[in-house]
Write a protein that holds these residues in place. Structure first.
Motif: not given
Length: 307
Positions: A198-202, A206-210, A253-266
């Motif tokens: 369901r993910i599209t280019s739109a 933005g940051i933090g797409s639902e 795992t690598y991507i999740w931790r990268e997102d998590y330790w950057n606070g998410g929504g980045t």
């Protein structure tokens, strides 16, 4: 890993008590008989309903199903059929599946705590020391969002589990990752791939797409984020099309931790989709699921899908 205690599984106060059931889902000996006796006729009645509907041929080995807990100090009983131990055939994947399927089902029920007996170590003859090794490695490496308690029947069993836990190497092996994947039910795979489709280019503008966050929640529920040292996660530089299924999980795992330790929504997740890292991992997983669980994978991305 959770709490290790010596005691009676039927006296444990937890949202879920796990029963070492037989395929017929009827009362028997050992832990199974004790749970039915203490829980009362409501458990047997629920099991008979399951046999008359979903499990006419019986509950398969390695799978799990939930019923009321009757008079037990719990909300649910999860019944799982452990494998009979064999000296000539390695059935450890089935034993691991009993634990993982039970954990995932408990999460689906909304449980916060769960008590396990030592599955298959009684009437089914699984050596306690080997069970302790397998379960210690599993629960030390898998991502678990529950308070887990292992209830051992005797002091000697408890000592073997304590020794196994102390000896556990917390680095997750490729074989252990594949064992986790093999225990993921088909409905979780379908939900993951449908969310990805369901993910599209739109969604990436933005940051933090639902839509992106929803897809990653399904990745996390699979469970596809393994508990491993950060240094054990996938090393960048490999060609995306050459990923093994275990490397795909390490990359997630690598991507999740990268997102998590950057606070998410980045925008980390969106960026990893754009650079092809996450689509490569998902593609590897989708192909693996199509081979190992025919019909579990979604048909494929829609025309608008980015993944």
């Amino acid at each position: 890993m959770g709490e290790l205690v010596q005691g009676d599984i039927t006296e444990q106060r937890a949202d879920v008590i796990v029963n070492t059931a037989n395929s017929a889902l009827l009362s028997g000996g050992g832990v199974n008989g004790a749970i039915h006796r203490r829980g009362g006729p409501a458990i047997l009645a629920a099991c008979r309903e399951l046999r008359a509907s979903r499990y006419v041929k019986g509950l398969p080995v390695g799978e799990a199903v939930a019923t009321t807990a009757g008079n037990l100090p719990a909300r649910w009983v999860i019944h799982t059929v452990g494998p009979v131990y064999s000296q000539t055939e390695d059935r450890s994947d089935l034993l691991v599946s009993c634990y993982l399927r039970s954990l995932m089902l408990a999460e689906d029920l909304g449980a916060k705590s769960l008590a396990f007996p030592a599955i298959s170590t009684g009437l089914f003859g699984w050596p306690v020391a080997d069970s302790a090794r397998l379960v210690s490695r599993l629960l030390s490496s898998a991502r678990v969002n529950l308070d887990v308690r292992l209830v051992l029947f005797s002091a000697s069993d408890l000592r073997l589990y304590e020794e196994a836990l102390r000896a556990t190497d917390h680095r997750v092996t490729d074989a252990e990752i594949v064992r986790v994947l093999a225990a993921v039910p088909a409905n979780r795979w379908r939900a993951l791939f449908e969310a990805a489709d369901r993910i599209t280019s739109a969604d990436l503008e933005g940051i933090g797409s639902e839509a992106v966050e929803n897809m990653f929640r399904h990745l996390f529920r699979a469970p596809l984020v393994v508990r491993c040292d950060y240094s054990d996660a996938f090393r960048e530089g490999r060609r995306p099309e050459s990923l093994t299924v275990a490397e795909a999980v390490r990359l997630i795992t690598y991507i999740w931790r990268e997102d998590y330790w950057n606070g998410g929504g980045t925008g980390v997740l969106e960026g990893r989709i754009r650079d092809g890292s996450l689509p490569a991992a998902l593609g590897t997983l989708r192909r693996w699921v199509e081979r190992s669980q025919p019909g579990a994978a979604h048909e494929g991305p829609s025309q608008k899908s980015t993944l």
